[in-house]
Design an enzyme around this catalytic site. Structure first.
Site, PDB file in Angstrom:
ATOM      1  N   GLY A  42      55.738  19.113 -42.219  1.00  0.00           N
ATOM      2  CA  GLY A  42      56.283  19.825 -41.055  1.00  0.00           C
ATOM      3  C   GLY A  42      56.615  18.799 -39.985  1.00  0.00           C
ATOM      4  NE  ARG A  43      57.337  22.082 -35.462  1.00  0.00           N
ATOM      5  CZ  ARG A  43      57.604  23.348 -35.143  1.00  0.00           C
ATOM      6  NH1 ARG A  43      58.598  23.617 -34.350  1.00  0.00           N
ATOM      7  NH2 ARG A  43      56.862  24.333 -35.585  1.00  0.00           N
ATOM      8  CB  ILE A  44      52.262  16.996 -37.401  1.00  0.00           C
ATOM      9  CG1 ILE A  44      52.195  17.858 -36.136  1.00  0.00           C
ATOM     10  CG2 ILE A  44      51.222  15.877 -37.337  1.00  0.00           C
ATOM     11  CD1 ILE A  44      50.940  18.704 -35.996  1.00  0.00           C
TER      12      ILE A  44
ATOM     13  CD  GLU B  55      37.059  22.067 -37.300  1.00  0.00           C
ATOM     14  OE1 GLU B  55      37.441  22.336 -36.153  1.00  0.00           O
ATOM     15  OE2 GLU B  55      37.810  21.571 -38.154  1.00  0.00           O
TER      16      GLU B  55
ATOM     17  CG  HIS C 174      39.991  20.151 -34.848  1.00  0.00           C
ATOM     18  ND1 HIS C 174      39.951  21.329 -35.543  1.00  0.00           N
ATOM     19  CD2 HIS C 174      41.318  19.908 -34.646  1.00  0.00           C
ATOM     20  CE1 HIS C 174      41.174  21.784 -35.744  1.00  0.00           C
ATOM     21  NE2 HIS C 174      42.027  20.934 -35.198  1.00  0.00           N
ATOM     22  CB  ILE C 175      40.090  14.630 -31.028  1.00  0.00           C
ATOM     23  CG1 ILE C 175      39.904  13.495 -32.049  1.00  0.00           C
ATOM     24  CG2 ILE C 175      38.760  15.066 -30.438  1.00  0.00           C
ATOM     25  CD1 ILE C 175      39.490  12.173 -31.437  1.00  0.00           C
ATOM     26  N   GLY C 176      42.919  16.051 -32.923  1.00  0.00           N
ATOM     27  CA  GLY C 176      44.307  15.703 -33.258  1.00  0.00           C
ATOM     28  C   GLY C 176      45.240  15.635 -32.058  1.00  0.00           C
TER      29      GLY C 176
ATOM     30  NE  ARG D  18      43.701  24.861 -38.273  1.00  0.00           N
ATOM     31  CZ  ARG D  18      44.239  24.087 -37.306  1.00  0.00           C
ATOM     32  NH1 ARG D  18      44.134  22.774 -37.357  1.00  0.00           N
ATOM     33  NH2 ARG D  18      44.835  24.642 -36.262  1.00  0.00           N
TER      34      ARG D  18
ATOM     35  NE  ARG E 283      55.540  26.639 -46.792  1.00  0.00           N
ATOM     36  CZ  ARG E 283      55.303  27.218 -45.623  1.00  0.00           C
ATOM     37  NH1 ARG E 283      54.824  28.419 -45.594  1.00  0.00           N
ATOM     38  NH2 ARG E 283      55.539  26.607 -44.492  1.00  0.00           N
TER      39      ARG E 283
HETATM   40  C1  DGY Z   1      46.433  22.275 -34.003  1.00  0.00           C
HETATM   41  O1  DGY Z   1      46.872  22.366 -32.848  1.00  0.00           O
HETATM   42  O2  DGY Z   1      46.532  23.208 -34.806  1.00  0.00           O
HETATM   43  C2  DGY Z   1      45.865  20.992 -34.492  1.00  0.00           C
HETATM   44  O3  DGY Z   1      44.697  21.182 -35.185  1.00  0.00           O
HETATM   45  C3  DGY Z   1      45.811  19.911 -33.431  1.00  0.00           C
HETATM   46  O4  DGY Z   1      44.596  19.278 -33.265  1.00  0.00           O
END
Ligand code: DGY
Length: 321
Positions: free
Chosen positions: A157-159, A268, A287-289, A239, A179
């Site tokens: 996807g975008r990321i 989490e 979870h600090i994406g 995830r 997909r």
């Molecule tokens: C989200 O925003 O869904 C991602 O998990 C970013 O951390």
């Protein structure tokens, strides 16, 4: 005329809420690092026209069924697997997320997980701070190179695309599985589409960025780890539930793969006693994406604007349904 009521499930900076304050009364859980208890969320949702939720809040059928005035839910995340989309659809509740504003920050974090795991950054930093560094050694804390290796991105996807752009700067060979095929990404970034098992076999770094769906749940299972190279590093910034964590632990213990960089987990926050956390070849983040101050501010503003627009009869900017 009284304003609609919006409940925000975590304390957000006041300056991100100005658009929402113009059109709504706001109630807000007063803590930043403590989740709203479910009974409080239920009480608030019962009278709310809008909810601004976190990815850790379970927004299910039961909650929506007792919230007759609810018109919009804006999740402070791009992922929205915490929300029962079918239930929202049936009840005509709009669901919004925060795409785009977090793409580059999440890609930066994903790439730093790749570097940190491959080059043993966390282990090395602790080594110095714990006073263990006695002498320079030719192979002291030697890790694996990232440049010129093969990255396999699952979930383009975008990321995923933003991670691929970073990988290109490191002269990496880019494989992806998705997909559907992304022809513009293939031509623009020189990425090659692979079937899932072929990608696992050929990648030095297997990076999971797939959204959590019925198809992706548990897709990184024992069989998947067995397809990977013995030298492979597994990265998960998508995830946690896309991974069978028991199978991952086994793969690390048996040296089926070499290491893992994880930002997300099945449960989490992860239990401090979780076996993954005692492994030196695992880099584990909370979870600090998307967690840069700039990006989190933009996400909060976008979520607030989405609710304000919906409650004013306008189209939200980023509605998923
Ligand atoms: C989200 O925003 O869904 C991602 O998990 C970013 O951390």
């Amino acid at each position: 005329m009284h304003k609609p009521y919006v409940y925000i499930t975590r304390k957000l900076p006041e300056e991100t809420l100005s658009s929402l304050r113009e059109v709504a009364e706001i109630g807000m859980w007063p803590f930043e690092e403590e989740a709203v208890p479910r009974h409080v969320l239920f009480q608030e949702a019962k009278k709310a026209n809008g909810l601004l939720t976190m990815l850790s809040d379970k927004i299910d059928d039961e909650l929506m069924a007792q919230s007759p005035s609810l018109k919009v839910i804006a999740n402070l995340a791009v992922g929205y697997d915490n929300i029962d989309i079918d239930a929202a659809k049936k009840k005509g509740i709009a669901v919004c997320n925060t795409p785009d504003v977090l793409t580059d920050s999440t890609a930066d974090l994903t790439f730093s997980l790749i570097l940190a795991t491959a080059r043993r950054i966390v282990e090395s930093a602790l080594y110095v701070k714990e006073g263990k560094w006695n002498s320079w050694g030719p192979l002291l804390l030697a890790g694996a190179d990232v440049h010129h290796k093969t990255i396999g991105i699952v979930g383009m996807g975008r990321i995923g695309e933003a991670v691929a752009r970073r990988a290109k700067g490191f002269d990496m060979n880019i494989l992806y599985h998705n997909r559907n095929r992304k022809l513009h990404t293939e031509s623009g970034l020189g990425a090659t589409y692979k079937e899932f098992h072929d990608l696992l076999k050929e990648s030095d770094f297997v990076v999971c960025l797939a959204p959590l769906t019925a198809e992706t749940r548990g897709m990184f299972n024992r069989e998947a780890f067995q397809f990977m190279k013995k030298s492979a590093i597994f990265i998960n910034a998508g995830r946690g539930a896309s991974v069978d964590e028991k199978a991952l632990i086994e793969a690390l213990q048996n040296k089926t793969i070499v290491g893992a960089g994880l930002d997300v987990y099945v449960e989490e926050p992860i239990d401090p006693q979780h076996p993954l956390l005692s492994m030196s070849q695992v880099v584990a983040l909370p979870h600090i994406g998307s967690a840069s101050v700039e990006t989190r501010m933009k996400m909060a503003e976008l979520a607030a604007r989405n609710i304000a627009k919906k409650l004013s009869g306008e189209e939200p900017e980023t509605q998923v349904l």
